[in-house]
Write an enzyme that holds these catalytic residues in place. Structure first.
Site, PDB file in Angstrom:
ATOM      1  N   HIS A   1      -4.570   2.765   8.050  1.00 12.72           N
ATOM      2  CA  HIS A   1      -3.331   2.288   8.674  1.00 12.72           C
ATOM      3  C   HIS A   1      -2.430   3.487   8.970  1.00 12.72           C
ATOM      4  O   HIS A   1      -2.274   4.367   8.123  1.00 12.72           O
ATOM      5  CB  HIS A   1      -2.574   1.338   7.743  1.00 12.72           C
ATOM      6  CG  HIS A   1      -3.280   0.037   7.553  1.00 12.72           C
ATOM      7  ND1 HIS A   1      -3.168  -0.703   6.397  1.00 12.72           N
ATOM      8  CD2 HIS A   1      -4.103  -0.667   8.356  1.00 12.72           C
ATOM      9  CE1 HIS A   1      -3.898  -1.808   6.504  1.00 12.72           C
ATOM     10  NE2 HIS A   1      -4.476  -1.802   7.687  1.00 12.72           N
TER      11      HIS A   1
ATOM     12  N   GLU B   1       0.842  -1.194   0.000  1.00 12.99           N
ATOM     13  CA  GLU B   1       0.000   0.000   0.000  1.00 12.99           C
ATOM     14  C   GLU B   1       0.873   1.237   0.000  1.00 12.99           C
ATOM     15  O   GLU B   1       2.102   1.134   0.109  1.00 12.99           O
ATOM     16  CB  GLU B   1      -0.967  -0.017   1.197  1.00 12.99           C
ATOM     17  CG  GLU B   1      -0.284   0.018   2.549  1.00 12.99           C
ATOM     18  CD  GLU B   1      -1.255  -0.265   3.717  1.00 12.99           C
ATOM     19  OE1 GLU B   1      -2.317  -0.875   3.508  1.00 12.99           O
ATOM     20  OE2 GLU B   1      -0.926   0.141   4.838  1.00 12.99           O
TER      21      GLU B   1
END
Lengths: 390, 290
Positions: free
Chosen positions: B247, B209
């Site tokens: 996150h 990511e």
């Protein structure tokens, strides 16, 4: 969590990091009083918002008389300040910082950040103060000095020497000043669970002192539980109201520009869902991670927040049920449509544990607007189509 | 074969008797994981889920011979728990807990490295060797035994990827959720060579990511050392700059850490990069039928 400049400088002062004297005010009269108290003869009137580029946007101005302080305070307080970091909508200025003018000889840049590669704090400095450090990194990377500090040994004298010599500071008294400055800054970075401290510019005065003319600080949200005085500095008016509302329900929300609302469990899958919508020719309206426990209440709240955005033409609910069973999520979605009036097509993809039962439940619920999808690709395609036809 | 853990791995649970620890430990036991005990201070001597509880990790290791610890303690105690495991001679700590302070993880990771203890996580689903050993919170039924290794920063994308691989008729050797925090334990760089060396793994899926540069480091390593086919997806191509996407580590700061630069680096290293996670299964089929 970020704080205002005046709050960062309070923390600096607590650690003996030198800053010009200043007072935070919330009215024009208080601004003039503050200026009197500081004494002058020069003051800086500074807008307090959580964004960089305030000077260029007209939010930081120099005053040479008390009348000028009044004029500038009147002008800046209540203005909507637009900078490269606020977005085009700008930010309302509700607080000012009235600061003593400083005797500036030259300007430097100094910051402490976490270096994710080295997994330790990194002190960055440059002689190119007042510039955007990203531009300096791009154009003249040799002008940036980096000094990693291993927390197991902490800030040592050699770290300070690397910094001082790197910045070309040759005067012994000045070397001592900059080393002490950096040492205190490192200590406060560690003590307060900071994520980043940026001082731009750091100025050298005519008498060889170093002063933090600006101060930007961000803190590790996971550590706020043990930093109550930092947590108390949180200014909710600086945060996006929808993101704030979402966070109260354990939802992580970020608004985007598109038309397809997304509700997903897990941050990675939520980003992956946005990417898939984009790949299929649609535009995502938001990032929304409902977390590990998607239930009727959180799903209803999610619908409510997504639908506040008038651009939303369809909603894609994409849940991969792991430990949370899909049949329970299906019931949650049905309950949620009863709590919140959902007036756009909702495409639901439930996969994982008990997915077939969930599909059956959704089918039998006979909810208008509800379209069941078989997998991620299918769901994204159906959402893109529904938004186009809306 | 597999990497890191298998049916013989002896596992203890730190935070064994808490709500999360209890629920997930019992799921792991049902899956077949060889859980030999747990640690909860002041509950030593008791029995929980049919296994002994110890006051300290040192005591648990001495009595059970455990080599792996699954950590469920609350965020404020994660750093301490990891260091205690390292000190006690644990070889691999799998840290599930979300929200551990970064400063604590800095110290804990440095200490783990010093003691030669591997760590996975924090804030991750854990590690699973299909049909043998599950150490974490992932739904075990998705992971059918097979020939694909999986490494992912994201929990639900791990499930998504594994599910697609299995739906295409393949299966998983070991899947590792490495977590998306700013400081994590094992990452692509350490795990890719383990899969390369594992005779049963024939292809590798890596899911990354935005934020940081672990995927860029991985691309460099793949080019130099990995001969097995790799399929990759990078989440966050449509993420705005400067925003944390769920996150803590998933943030594009300035021009660094974008999905685009990671995808380009991986493609240049010969990796099959998919634009949508919906295509992971198909891509695995493609590289395996070559």
């Amino acid at each position: 969590m970020n704080v205002h400049e005046y709050q960062a400088k309070q923390i600096f002062a607590e650690y003996g990091v030198p800053t010009p004297k200043g007072i935070m005010v919330e009215s024009v009269d208080a601004a003039v009083e503050a200026a009197k108290e500081l004494g002058g003869p020069i003051w800086v009137v500074k807008a307090q918002i959580h964004a960089g580029g305030r000077g260029l946007g007209g939010g930081v101005k120099l005053a040479k008389s008390l009348e000028e302080v009044r004029e500038l305070a009147d002008e800046i307080l209540g203005m909507t300040l637009v900078t490269h970091q606020t977005g085009p909508e700008g930010k309302l200025v509700q607080k000012l910082y009235i600061e003593d003018g400083a005797d500036i000889k030259d300007e430097f840049y100094l910051s402490v950040v976490l270096d994710r590669k080295l997994e330790m704090p990194l002190i960055m400095a440059s002689t190119e103060g007042g510039m955007n450090i990203e531009d300096v990194a791009e154009e003249t990377p040799e002008k940036i000095i980096t000094v990693p500090v291993d927390p197991t040994i902490g800030f040592q004298a050699f770290h300070g020497r690397e910094l001082a010599f790197g910045l070309g500071i040759t005067d012994k008294a000045e070397q001592k000043n900059i080393i002490t400055f950096a040492q205190k800054l490192y200590k406060l970075y560690m003590d307060k669970d900071a994520e980043m401290i940026e001082i731009n510019p750091l100025v050298r005065t005519g008498s060889g002192e170093f002063l933090a003319l600006d101060g930007k600080m961000g803190f590790d949200n996971s550590a706020l539980y043990r930093q109550p005085e930092i947590a108390a500095m949180r200014d909710l008016s600086e945060e996006d109201p929808d993101e704030l509302e979402a966070s109260k329900y354990g939802l992580s929300y970020v608004a985007l520009d598109g038309e397809i609302g997304c509700m997903v469990n897990g941050a990675g899958l939520a980003m992956g869902t946005m990417d898939t919508i984009n790949y299929m020719g649609g535009t995502p309206a938001n990032f929304l991670d409902v977390g590990g426990s998607a239930n009727a209440e959180t799903v209803a709240k999610g619908f409510e927040i997504i639908l506040k955005n008038p651009k939303v033409k369809a909603i894609f609910v994409n849940i991969f049920g792991g430990i949370v069973r899909c049949d329970r999520i299906a019931n949650g979605i049905i309950e949620a449509t009863k709590i919140t009036d959902v007036n756009v097509p909702v495409i639901v993809r439930l996969d994982g544990t008990n997915a077939p039962e969930a599909a059956e439940i959704l089918k039998n619920a006979n909810i208008a607007n509800l379209i069941v999808a078989s997998d991620l690709g299918d769901g994204a395609a159906k959402a893109v189509e529904a938004a186009k036809n809306a | 074969m597999s990497i890191l853990v298998n049916k013989d791995t002896k596992v203890i649970v730190q935070g064994f008797t808490g709500k999360e620890g209890t629920f997930h430990a019992s799921q792991c036991i049902d899956y077949g994981t060889n859980i030999v005990g747990g640690v909860t201070p002041n509950k030593g001597g008791q029995e929980h889920l049919g296994q002994p509880v110890f006051n300290t990790v040192a005591e648990a290791v001495k009595t059970t011979g455990a080599t792996v610890s699954m950590i469920f303690v609350p965020p404020a105690f994660v750093g301490d728990a990891v260091m205690e495991a390292a000190e006690a001679g644990i070889e691999l700590a799998v840290i599930i807990t979300e929200g551990a302070p970064v400063k604590d993880m800095q110290a804990a990771k440095a200490y783990a490295v010093k003691h030669g203890m591997k760590t996975i996580g924090p804030n991750c689903p854990g590690v699973i060797t299909a049909e043998e050993c599950k150490i974490g919170i992932m739904p075990g039924m998705i992971f059918k035994k097979g020939n694909v290794g999986l490494i992912s920063k994201s929990g639900t994308l791990t499930y998504e990827g594994a599910n697609q691989v299995c739906n295409e008729g393949y299966g998983i050797t070991t899947a590792v959720g490495i977590g998306g925090d700013p400081i994590i334990g094992l990452s692509y760089k350490q795990l890719l060579p383990m899969f390369e060396a594992d005779p049963d793994t024939e292809a590798i899926v890596m899911i990354g990511e935005i934020g940081g540069d672990l995927e860029i480091q991985a691309a460099k390593l793949i080019k130099e050392q990995i001969t097995k086919p790799v399929v990759a997806f990078i989440a966050g191509q449509t993420a705005p700059k400067g925003k944390t996407m769920g996150h803590a580590g998933a943030i594009v700061s300035g021009s660094a850490g974008t999905a685009k630069e990671k995808m380009e680096a991986l493609e240049a290293a010969g990796v099959k990069v998919v634009v949508s996670p919906a295509d992971i299964g198909k891509a695995v089929k493609e590289v395996l039928s070559k």
